[in-house]
Design a protein around this motif. Structure first.
Motif, mmCIF file in Angstrom:
data_model
loop_
_atom_site.group_PDB
_atom_site.id
_atom_site.type_symbol
_atom_site.label_atom_id
_atom_site.label_comp_id
_atom_site.label_asym_id
_atom_site.label_seq_id
_atom_site.Cartn_x
_atom_site.Cartn_y
_atom_site.Cartn_z
ATOM 1 N N SER A 346 0.872 -1.181 0.000
ATOM 2 C CA SER A 346 0.000 0.000 0.000
ATOM 3 C C SER A 346 0.904 1.224 0.000
ATOM 4 N N LEU A 347 0.360 2.356 -0.425
ATOM 5 C CA LEU A 347 1.163 3.579 -0.455
ATOM 6 C C LEU A 347 1.280 4.149 0.949
ATOM 7 N N THR A 348 2.459 4.541 1.333
ATOM 8 C CA THR A 348 2.654 5.095 2.670
ATOM 9 C C THR A 348 1.892 6.421 2.794
ATOM 10 N N GLY A 375 -9.382 -0.281 -1.476
ATOM 11 C CA GLY A 375 -9.552 -0.415 -0.039
ATOM 12 C C GLY A 375 -10.910 0.100 0.402
ATOM 13 N N ASP A 376 -11.095 0.164 1.721
ATOM 14 C CA ASP A 376 -12.328 0.737 2.265
ATOM 15 C C ASP A 376 -11.948 1.472 3.553
ATOM 16 N N ALA A 377 -12.931 1.699 4.409
ATOM 17 C CA ALA A 377 -12.646 2.468 5.628
ATOM 18 C C ALA A 377 -11.589 1.783 6.503
ATOM 19 N N HIS A 378 -11.501 0.443 6.414
ATOM 20 C CA HIS A 378 -10.579 -0.291 7.304
ATOM 21 C C HIS A 378 -9.274 -0.693 6.637
ATOM 22 N N PRO A 380 -6.355 -0.274 3.292
ATOM 23 C CA PRO A 380 -5.880 0.653 2.246
ATOM 24 C C PRO A 380 -6.050 0.065 0.846
ATOM 25 N N ASP A 381 -5.964 0.934 -0.167
ATOM 26 C CA ASP A 381 -5.868 0.455 -1.553
ATOM 27 C C ASP A 381 -4.569 -0.328 -1.672
ATOM 28 N N ILE A 382 -4.610 -1.409 -2.443
ATOM 29 C CA ILE A 382 -3.358 -2.157 -2.560
ATOM 30 C C ILE A 382 -2.952 -2.409 -4.006
#
Ligand SMILES: Cc1ncc(COP(=O)(O)O)c(C=O)c1O
Length: 425
Positions: A346-348, A375-378, A380-382
């Motif tokens: 995931s992006l930092t 991703g969602d609220a919990h 991250p986008d991966i």
């Protein structure tokens, strides 16, 4: 590892020869075999034969003369060699979702005999189709689907649990469960286990019988290279196989389908998990994928593939961390025992809402094919990268990271065309 090191590792790799079993487009580094496997070199000719001779010339006779009728069992025996099962315990058929419906229904029907057991437990991060199937079966059977997060399992396993349904290697994170330990804990609480092996079969060693698991299903088109929408597989522990009924009681699961009797009598063993007429062309393609994978058996099979997979993912992680310092967080577990055959990042600090997606698109434009999961609220986008040791080498890893560095250094991902989100990510 520099470029020369990677080339040296490839030259020393006894599994490198397996790449010849596959057709990869020139210039492509394929890091998405966890989503759709590549074309086995034998598949085009085998498909032509199945179409031209078996279907075209053989017509209806091919059910007998080309052994179409027992394809689900014959391929099942090949899958069994990859997942720690025995011959006669697996059939290749239908989709993963449909097979999950069958085994989860069978497990629920058994476990419900004890009225205290009103829970089906799974993980919130499980693949959606698994959760949707479980949700609908729970509604039908008056059970509750309890979704847990990482680390909560020991707390929820008690005599209220009917079935524990887990995916062995998580599709988003690549985190892997200890199947034997989790199964033992479920059994100690009196629950049955259903394992989804979509990201395990052909990717990591699986020991279904040694783990004493109850039911398992898995996918044919990912690491097994069976082609888009390939038939999936289903395994049931022999201690359950003859006891439970699956709900899709079609004629192919009948003990004597060609007696055409008006009442259903389930076939003995795993045969009852078939439903209707099988997709012969798709099964023929899947067989090519399985044979290419089984070609690794003389070289150490799944154990050797696993060592190489870990070496590839270790190298990828080390290179990303060395060459893109601070840019990414490793989502996949670093410990070998907990890592599947993929690496997710995931992006930092994302610089735009579509940055993770756009980086993947920019990489694809450079021939490095991975994928993106929103991703969602919990979570991250991966950025998700699958590593298939059958056809990937260390130079591929080095070059993939080098492309990633270029995409970031030149801000390539900012280009408009990489920020238009497609229907399939
Ligand atoms: C864990 C898991 N189960 C099931 C599926 C898909 O099931 P189906 O082939 O029925 O669409 C996927 C697809 O990616 C998956 O990751």
């Amino acid at each position: 590892m520099n470029l020369q090191d990677s080339q040296r590792l490839d030259a020393q790799d006894p599994l490198a020869a397996l790449r010849a079993h596959f057709i990869l487009p020139p210039g492509v580094i394929y890091l998405d075999g966890n989503s759709l496997g590549v074309l086995p070199a034998a598949a085009p000719a085998r498909m032509a034969e199945a179409v031209r001779q078996e279907w075209g010339d053989g017509l209806i006779r091919s059910w007998n003369t080309a052994s179409w009728f027992d394809l689900p069992q014959r391929l099942g025996d090949k899958v069994a060699r990859l997942i720690g099962a025995a011959p006669g315990e697996v059939v290749c058929t239908d989709s993963t979702s449909i097979n999950l419906y069958k085994v989860l229904f069978a497990a629920i029907a058994q476990a419900k005999a004890d009225p205290r057991r009103h829970l089906v437990v799974s993980e919130r991060s499980n693949f959606p189709t698994d959760l949707y199937i479980a949700e609908s079966l729970c509604e039908m059977h008056g059970l509750e689907l309890r979704l847990i997060d990482e680390g909560e399992l020991p707390r929820v396993l008690d005599d209220t649990v009917a079935v524990l349904m887990l995916t062995h290697v998580n599709y988003r994170t690549g985190a892997m469960h200890d199947m034997a330990a989790v199964t033992a804990a479920a059994h100690a609480a009196g629950a049955l286990t259903v394992w989804d092996l979509a990201h395990s079969a052909g990717a990591v060693p699986v020991a279904l019988n040694d783990s004493r698991a109850d039911f398992a299903i898995g996918c044919g088109y990912k690491y097994l290279n069976g082609g888009p929408g390939a038939p999936a597989f289903v395994w049931v522990n022999t201690r359950h196989a003859d006891r439970f009924r699956q709900p899709l009681s079609g004629w192919w699961g009948h003990a004597a389908p060609f007696e055409f009797t008006p009442h259903y009598r389930p076939a003995p063993g795993i045969g009852r998990y078939l439903c209707g007429t099988q997709p012969i062309l798709s099964l023929s393609a899947l067989e090519c994928g399985l044979d290419s994978m089984l070609a690794a058996e003389p070289m150490g099979g799944m154990a050797a593939l696993r060592s190489k997979s870990l070496a590839l993912t270790d190298a990828f992680i080390a290179l990303v961390e060395a060459r893109c310092p601070g840019r990414f967080t490793l989502v996949t577990p670093r410990e070998h025992a907990r890592r599947g055959s993929q690496v997710c990042l995931s992006l930092t600090a994302a610089q735009s809402p579509t940055q993770a997606y756009a980086i993947v698109q920019a990489l694809i434009a450079r021939g490095v094919i991975g994928d993106y999961r929103a991703g969602d609220a919990h979570t991250p986008d991966i950025l998700r990268f699958g590593f298939t040791p059958l056809y990937l080498g260390f130079e591929d890893v080095w070059r993939a990271v080098d492309h990633l560095v270029q995409v970031l250094e030149h801000d390539e991902w900012r280009r408009d065309e990489f920020n238009q989100v497609n229907a399939v990510t």
